[in-house]
Scaffold this motif. Structure first.
Motif, PDB file in Angstrom:
ATOM      1  N   CYS A  45      30.084  75.664   8.738  1.00 19.61           N
ATOM      2  CA  CYS A  45      30.761  76.080   7.748  1.00 19.61           C
ATOM      3  C   CYS A  45      29.997  76.458   6.635  1.00 19.61           C
ATOM      4  O   CYS A  45      30.375  77.594   5.932  1.00 19.61           O
ATOM      5  CB  CYS A  45      31.464  74.658   7.223  1.00 19.61           C
ATOM      6  SG  CYS A  45      32.794  74.009   8.208  1.00 19.61           S
ATOM      7  N   THR A 105      39.356  77.823  11.857  1.00 23.33           N
ATOM      8  CA  THR A 105      38.489  77.559  10.750  1.00 23.33           C
ATOM      9  C   THR A 105      38.733  78.726   9.469  1.00 23.33           C
ATOM     10  O   THR A 105      38.987  79.836  10.011  1.00 23.33           O
ATOM     11  CB  THR A 105      36.956  77.688  10.990  1.00 23.33           C
ATOM     12  OG1 THR A 105      36.630  79.057  11.253  1.00 23.33           O
ATOM     13  CG2 THR A 105      36.542  76.650  12.156  1.00 23.33           C
ATOM     14  N   ARG A 149      41.991  67.120  11.431  1.00 22.99           N
ATOM     15  CA  ARG A 149      40.732  67.273  11.110  1.00 22.99           C
ATOM     16  C   ARG A 149      39.642  67.024  12.050  1.00 22.99           C
ATOM     17  O   ARG A 149      40.096  66.556  13.287  1.00 22.99           O
ATOM     18  CB  ARG A 149      40.444  65.970   9.951  1.00 22.99           C
ATOM     19  CG  ARG A 149      41.346  66.263   8.780  1.00 22.99           C
ATOM     20  CD  ARG A 149      40.944  64.977   7.656  1.00 22.99           C
ATOM     21  NE  ARG A 149      39.476  65.537   7.249  1.00 22.99           N
ATOM     22  CZ  ARG A 149      39.307  66.456   6.400  1.00 22.99           C
ATOM     23  NH1 ARG A 149      40.381  67.351   5.935  1.00 22.99           N
ATOM     24  NH2 ARG A 149      38.183  66.558   5.870  1.00 22.99           N
ATOM     25  N   TRP A 150      38.703  67.626  11.824  1.00 26.16           N
ATOM     26  CA  TRP A 150      37.418  67.760  12.595  1.00 26.16           C
ATOM     27  C   TRP A 150      37.102  66.625  13.733  1.00 26.16           C
ATOM     28  O   TRP A 150      37.215  66.409  14.807  1.00 26.16           O
ATOM     29  CB  TRP A 150      36.220  68.153  12.467  1.00 26.16           C
ATOM     30  CG  TRP A 150      35.242  68.658  13.325  1.00 26.16           C
ATOM     31  CD1 TRP A 150      34.068  67.706  13.860  1.00 26.16           C
ATOM     32  CD2 TRP A 150      35.231  69.827  14.247  1.00 26.16           C
ATOM     33  NE1 TRP A 150      33.274  68.306  14.727  1.00 26.16           N
ATOM     34  CE2 TRP A 150      33.906  69.501  14.996  1.00 26.16           C
ATOM     35  CE3 TRP A 150      36.089  70.837  14.362  1.00 26.16           C
ATOM     36  CZ2 TRP A 150      33.650  70.314  16.100  1.00 26.16           C
ATOM     37  CZ3 TRP A 150      35.614  71.712  15.301  1.00 26.16           C
ATOM     38  CH2 TRP A 150      34.419  71.498  16.376  1.00 26.16           C
ATOM     39  N   GLU A 151      36.694  65.462  13.085  1.00 25.47           N
ATOM     40  CA  GLU A 151      36.801  64.207  13.701  1.00 25.47           C
ATOM     41  C   GLU A 151      37.786  63.678  14.364  1.00 25.47           C
ATOM     42  O   GLU A 151      37.652  62.970  15.588  1.00 25.47           O
ATOM     43  CB  GLU A 151      35.865  63.113  12.847  1.00 25.47           C
ATOM     44  CG  GLU A 151      36.932  62.776  11.687  1.00 25.47           C
ATOM     45  CD  GLU A 151      37.135  63.667  10.422  1.00 25.47           C
ATOM     46  OE1 GLU A 151      37.793  63.395   9.428  1.00 25.47           O
ATOM     47  OE2 GLU A 151      36.681  64.606  10.613  1.00 25.47           O
ATOM     48  N   ILE A 159      40.706  75.804  17.949  1.00 28.03           N
ATOM     49  CA  ILE A 159      40.235  75.482  16.597  1.00 28.03           C
ATOM     50  C   ILE A 159      40.361  76.585  15.759  1.00 28.03           C
ATOM     51  O   ILE A 159      39.934  77.872  16.140  1.00 28.03           O
ATOM     52  CB  ILE A 159      38.610  75.226  16.796  1.00 28.03           C
ATOM     53  CG1 ILE A 159      38.371  74.073  17.936  1.00 28.03           C
ATOM     54  CG2 ILE A 159      38.062  75.306  15.704  1.00 28.03           C
ATOM     55  CD1 ILE A 159      36.864  74.024  18.194  1.00 28.03           C
ATOM     56  N   ILE A 193      29.028  70.686  12.548  1.00 27.25           N
ATOM     57  CA  ILE A 193      30.081  71.441  11.938  1.00 27.25           C
ATOM     58  C   ILE A 193      29.914  71.842  10.349  1.00 27.25           C
ATOM     59  O   ILE A 193      30.516  72.970   9.961  1.00 27.25           O
ATOM     60  CB  ILE A 193      31.427  70.735  12.099  1.00 27.25           C
ATOM     61  CG1 ILE A 193      32.491  71.240  11.621  1.00 27.25           C
ATOM     62  CG2 ILE A 193      31.198  69.552  11.383  1.00 27.25           C
ATOM     63  CD1 ILE A 193      32.906  72.633  12.567  1.00 27.25           C
ATOM     64  N   ASP A 205      29.644  67.693  20.019  1.00 23.84           N
ATOM     65  CA  ASP A 205      30.333  66.550  19.654  1.00 23.84           C
ATOM     66  C   ASP A 205      31.241  65.971  20.472  1.00 23.84           C
ATOM     67  O   ASP A 205      31.408  64.600  20.607  1.00 23.84           O
ATOM     68  CB  ASP A 205      31.156  67.227  18.401  1.00 23.84           C
ATOM     69  CG  ASP A 205      30.247  67.295  17.184  1.00 23.84           C
ATOM     70  OD1 ASP A 205      29.110  66.997  17.092  1.00 23.84           O
ATOM     71  OD2 ASP A 205      31.018  67.799  16.157  1.00 23.84           O
ATOM     72  N   VAL A 231      39.930  73.507  10.091  1.00 21.13           N
ATOM     73  CA  VAL A 231      38.736  73.182   9.548  1.00 21.13           C
ATOM     74  C   VAL A 231      38.638  74.067   8.280  1.00 21.13           C
ATOM     75  O   VAL A 231      38.446  75.273   8.422  1.00 21.13           O
ATOM     76  CB  VAL A 231      37.353  73.379  10.424  1.00 21.13           C
ATOM     77  CG1 VAL A 231      36.296  72.883   9.424  1.00 21.13           C
ATOM     78  CG2 VAL A 231      37.478  72.434  11.479  1.00 21.13           C
ATOM     79  N   THR A 244      30.935  72.044  19.249  1.00 22.10           N
ATOM     80  CA  THR A 244      32.159  71.324  19.688  1.00 22.10           C
ATOM     81  C   THR A 244      31.705  70.706  21.076  1.00 22.10           C
ATOM     82  O   THR A 244      32.079  69.554  21.229  1.00 22.10           O
ATOM     83  CB  THR A 244      33.211  72.610  20.217  1.00 22.10           C
ATOM     84  OG1 THR A 244      33.322  73.280  18.972  1.00 22.10           O
ATOM     85  CG2 THR A 244      34.402  71.880  20.802  1.00 22.10           C
ATOM     86  N   ALA A 257      42.331  71.677  15.936  1.00 17.82           N
ATOM     87  CA  ALA A 257      41.578  71.353  14.700  1.00 17.82           C
ATOM     88  C   ALA A 257      41.724  72.571  13.813  1.00 17.82           C
ATOM     89  O   ALA A 257      41.602  73.593  14.054  1.00 17.82           O
ATOM     90  CB  ALA A 257      40.062  71.433  14.976  1.00 17.82           C
TER      91      ALA A 257
END
Length: 239
Positions: free
Chosen positions: A29, A148, A220-222, A146, A25, A65, A199, A62, A197
């Motif tokens: 970014c 971002t 948050r992502w995690e 998601i 990730i 992870d 981000v 994604t 998510a």
């Protein structure tokens, strides 16, 4: 038919994404920030090539992870797949279809690179519609969205050096985003997602903002990855 290769954009981080064995990730970014800084100098074809590379990379991040959480996702793919929902067909950016359960996983990626103030609510509406459409036909499917976005955007002044903050937009939206996620069971409302998510990253450094959205928000992502993996395992994990 094989797809035509994407033309180089001249942005090293963006062009280098496909060569990464295991993109993260943070890689995404950093490349997104590079694209935002250089977007005004790109023509339409190079801008499109950059956007495709970024979306493809985020799909791969994604899926990797999620698998790192201990769920195999043997039939999952990162890349657009047409899925027939309860209302219409849609393109899922990360998905899994199995012979036994049908659609088990579907994630829509909605990056906001430019004009954040105008786009953020449209993108949010898109992922909510995506969830409703798929849950109507596949109530057990684990569906996520998601978003971002950078924490600054260009002011429409014609000067590339004029920027304004977007953090207030995310801060205002956090509560609504939180209510859109958290679908724990197949009996919960179809417009909710199992995870969402948000981000937010700095356009200069590409670093993910440490407190936006705030830790514990589930956005948050995690937190998103953990929630999606947990629900998937509860519904489709080995018994």
């Amino acid at each position: 038919m094989a797809r035509r290769p994407l033309e180089p954009t001249g942005l090293p981080l963006v062009d280098g994404l496909p060569a990464l064995e295991r993109p993260t990730i943070e890689n995404y970014c950093g490349a997104s920030a590079e694209y935002i800084r250089g977007a005004t100098a790109l023509g339409p074809k190079k801008a499109k090539a950059a956007q495709i590379r970024l979306s493809n990379a985020l799909g791969e991040v994604t899926l990797a992870d999620l698998r790192a959480q201990g769920i195999a996702l043997p039939e999952a793919i990162a890349g657009e797949r047409e899925v027939g929902g309860g209302l219409r067909s849609v393109q899922a950016d990360v998905s899994e279809m199995t012979p036994r359960d049908g659609l088990t996983l579907a994630i829509e990626i909605k990056p906001v690179h430019l004009a954040v103030g105008r786009a953020i609510w449209n993108r949010f509406g898109d992922v909510r519609t995506f969830a409703v459409n798929l849950h109507l036909k596949f109530p057990f499917a684990v569906v996520g969205g998601i978003l971002t976005l950078p924490t600054t955007e260009r002011i429409r002044s014609g000067n590339d050096e004029d920027w304004k903050s977007t953090t207030h937009l995310v801060t205002r939206a956090v509560g609504r985003f939180m209510r859109a996620g958290g679908r724990a069971t197949e009996g919960d409302a179809s417009h909710q997602m199992e995870g969402i998510a948000v981000v937010a990253f700095d356009r200069e450094t590409g670093n993910i903002e440490p407190d936006l959205p705030p830790p514990g928000s589930g956005l948050r992502w995690e937190e998103f990855i953990a929630a999606m993996a947990e629900v998937y395992d509860a519904r489709f994990g080995d018994i």
